[in-house]
Write an enzyme that holds these catalytic residues in place. Structure first.
Site, mmCIF file in Angstrom:
data_model
loop_
_atom_site.group_PDB
_atom_site.id
_atom_site.type_symbol
_atom_site.label_atom_id
_atom_site.label_comp_id
_atom_site.label_asym_id
_atom_site.label_seq_id
_atom_site.Cartn_x
_atom_site.Cartn_y
_atom_site.Cartn_z
ATOM 1 N N LYS A 76 2.223 7.639 -11.699
ATOM 2 C CA LYS A 76 1.867 7.669 -10.281
ATOM 3 C C LYS A 76 2.575 8.859 -9.641
ATOM 4 O O LYS A 76 3.749 9.121 -9.946
ATOM 5 C CB LYS A 76 2.311 6.354 -9.626
ATOM 6 N N SER A 151 -1.301 0.615 -3.555
ATOM 7 C CA SER A 151 -1.409 2.056 -3.523
ATOM 8 C C SER A 151 -1.461 2.710 -4.901
ATOM 9 O O SER A 151 -1.851 3.868 -5.003
ATOM 10 C CB SER A 151 -0.219 2.636 -2.758
ATOM 11 N N SER A 175 1.704 -3.051 -4.461
ATOM 12 C CA SER A 175 0.989 -1.872 -4.956
ATOM 13 C C SER A 175 0.866 -1.710 -6.462
ATOM 14 O O SER A 175 0.154 -0.821 -6.919
ATOM 15 C CB SER A 175 1.609 -0.609 -4.373
HETATM 16 N N1 GLN Z 1 -0.369 -2.387 0.937
HETATM 17 C C1 GLN Z 1 1.000 -2.466 1.328
HETATM 18 C C2 GLN Z 1 1.287 -1.392 2.334
HETATM 19 O O1 GLN Z 1 0.383 -0.758 2.726
HETATM 20 C C3 GLN Z 1 1.894 -2.341 0.122
HETATM 21 C C4 GLN Z 1 1.974 -0.967 -0.387
HETATM 22 C C5 GLN Z 1 2.926 -0.839 -1.540
HETATM 23 O O2 GLN Z 1 3.246 -1.815 -2.201
HETATM 24 N N2 GLN Z 1 3.405 0.377 -1.749
HETATM 25 O O3 GLN Z 1 2.384 -1.183 2.751
#
Ligand code: GLN
Length: 486
Positions: A76, A151, A175
């Site tokens: 990532k 994400s 994420s």
């Molecule tokens: N969807 C959540 C957010 O937008 C979690 C994102 C994540 O785990 N990095 O913050």
């Protein structure tokens, strides 16, 4: 070759039936053919990847190979990788070539793994759909009109489309698990502090945790064995002895107590999701597990608590992007305040700006006690709910995400609907507990459903063992998205 698991590829490499150079070339050519369709990767560096592959082959030749030696792993783009463009999905870092390696990247390199490329993601990991990236949205290999989750959507889609045998991701509020669920693969968010955050670009430091993404629980264990470990450069890294995360892979699930939180099974999730999750719970029954009803009464507060704490920490972490030290700088400006203003206005996307605004608001004088401190208190209550539940069960099971993959654009102008996607995953981050998602079925449209397993602190090996037994009895994890098998 791309259909094999990491474990199988590792055996072929060890038996010298396959070289890492061949394997890496194979995946790179698949990426070249298919990345346009899915947009999983932001950066590829064929020469660098093949250089690592050659080194891995040499290491194997001397008999010093380990499980991951020669295995291509997608990273990532939130992990700093030396000499690689590391963008975090943002224009702000669109020119940032990292001068150093994240701890996790160091460990993968030391184990002889090959960096296959940097994967696309929501900007600064803020999102649940991988649509907020400066590099355009990632598409779900099961249906390109839908999102892969986020994400870590690029990593998830790459593994699902067999463009990489495994990948690394990060999970602040879901994420790793949510994109794993929406893309039909496996992902593990470890106990907070087990994987070092050094060199992992910070979003919300008290919640961020790196972890593995792959197609089987066994492969997750192999990745964890390399990724986990103490690192003095992360002050929240836990000093614990080395652990073999595969040690419970062969263990029977019989007798294990599976907690089913009432709140996970109340209405809220789509019927097709619930049906698949309930079938998975029944499968655990066949494996000899017992189920017990538990409750997480404060779970309903986890999304509001998260959207105070995560933006608060993000607003502070993202203050470093000022156009002075590194990254993007606005081309024209009058003076220093103007440089800051223009750089941040032009360098950040809308979702990141929204979080910074919320974060500075909840931390501001007069609101700090009402929002930030209050949220910290509720966070404690949520952790306590889990502690109570784990007195009565070994692991908790439920859905990972309330729906299967949604359509691109569907939730982009409704942030609250987007935020609610993480209702089942956020509680584990708030409590610092390990959580994983494994494929457990499909809806009528052929989109994958994820089963979430949450364990007590340091229960990763046990969770992986249980998931492995489930995967011996089912074949959801073997399904291949249309057009990805050839
Ligand atoms: N969807 C959540 C957010 O937008 C979690 C994102 C994540 O785990 N990095 O913050």
């Amino acid at each position: 070759m791309h259909k094999a698991t990491i474990k199988e590829l590792s055996a072929r490499l060890a038996a010298r039936k396959l070289s890492s150079v061949e394997l890496t070339r194979h995946f790179l050519s698949r990426i070249k053919a298919l990345n346009q369709k899915y947009n999983c990767f932001i950066t590829l560096d064929e020469e660098a990847s093949l250089g690592q592959a050659e080194a891995a082959d040499r290491l194997r030749a001397t008999g010093r190979g380990q499980a991951l030696t020669g295995i291509p792993i997608a990273q990532k783009d939130i992990f700093c990788s030396r000499g690689w463009l590391t963008t975090c999905g943002s224009k702000m870092l669109s020119n940032f070539v990292s001068p150093y390696d994240a701890h996790v990247v160091e460990r993968l390199n030391a184990a002889g793994a090959v960096n296959l490329g940097k994967t696309n993601m929501d900007e600064f990991a803020m999102g649940s759909s991988s649509e907020t990236s400066y590099y355009g949205p990632v598409r779900n290999p099961w249906d390109v009109a839908t999102v892969p989750g986020g994400s870590s959507g690029g990593s998830a889609a790459a593994v699902a489309a067999r463009l990489a045998p495994g990948a690394i991701g990060t999970d602040t509020g879901g994420s790793i698990r949510q994109p794993a669920a929406l893309s039909g693969i496996c992902g593990l968010k470890p106990t907070y502090g087990v994987v070092s955050r050094y060199g992992m670009i910070a979003f919300a430091s008290s919640l961020d945790q790196g972890g593995p993404m792959a197609r089987t629980a066994e492969d997750l264990a192999l990745l964890m064995n390399v990724m986990a470990g103490f690192d003095a450069r992360d002050s929240t890294s836990l000093e614990r002895g080395r652990e073999d995360y595969a040690r419970e892979i062969g263990r029977q699930a019989r007798g294990l107590k599976i907690g089913l939180p009432r709140e996970f099974f109340a209405e809220g999730a789509a019927p097709a999701v619930m049906k698949a999750v309930e079938a998975a719970v029944a499968e655990f029954g066949k494996l000899g597990c017992e189920t017990v009803d538990v409750s997480l009464p404060n779970m309903r507060l986890s999304v509001p608590v998260y959207y105070v704490l995560a933006p608060a920490e993000a607003s502070s972490n993202l203050a470093r992007y000022d156009g002075v030290r590194y990254g993007f700088r606005a081309p024209e400006y009058a003076d220093l305040p103007d440089l800051y203003r223009k750089t941040r206005s032009q360098g950040f996307g809308w979702e990141v700006k929204r979080r910074i605004l919320i974060g500075t608001y909840v931390l501001s004088h007069g609101y700090y006690d009402a929002y930030y401190i209050q949220a910290q208190r509720v966070r404690r209550l949520i952790a306590r709910d889990f502690a109570e539940a784990f007195k009565r069960c070994d692991v908790i099971a439920g859905p990972t995400s309330p729906t299967t993959a949604f359509r691109l654009g569907e939730k982009m102008d409704d942030p609250v609907r987007m935020y609610l996607n993480d209702i089942y995953t956020i509680p584990a981050n708030l409590a610092g507990l390990p959580g994983m998602s494994i494929p457990c079925g499909f809806d009528a449209a052929g989109l994958p459903v994820g089963l979430q397993i949450v364990g007590n602190y340091f229960a990763e090996a046990r969770m992986l063992g249980l998931a492995h037994q489930y995967q011996l009895a089912t074949d959801w994890h073997r399904r291949i998205p249309p057009g990805c098998d050839a």
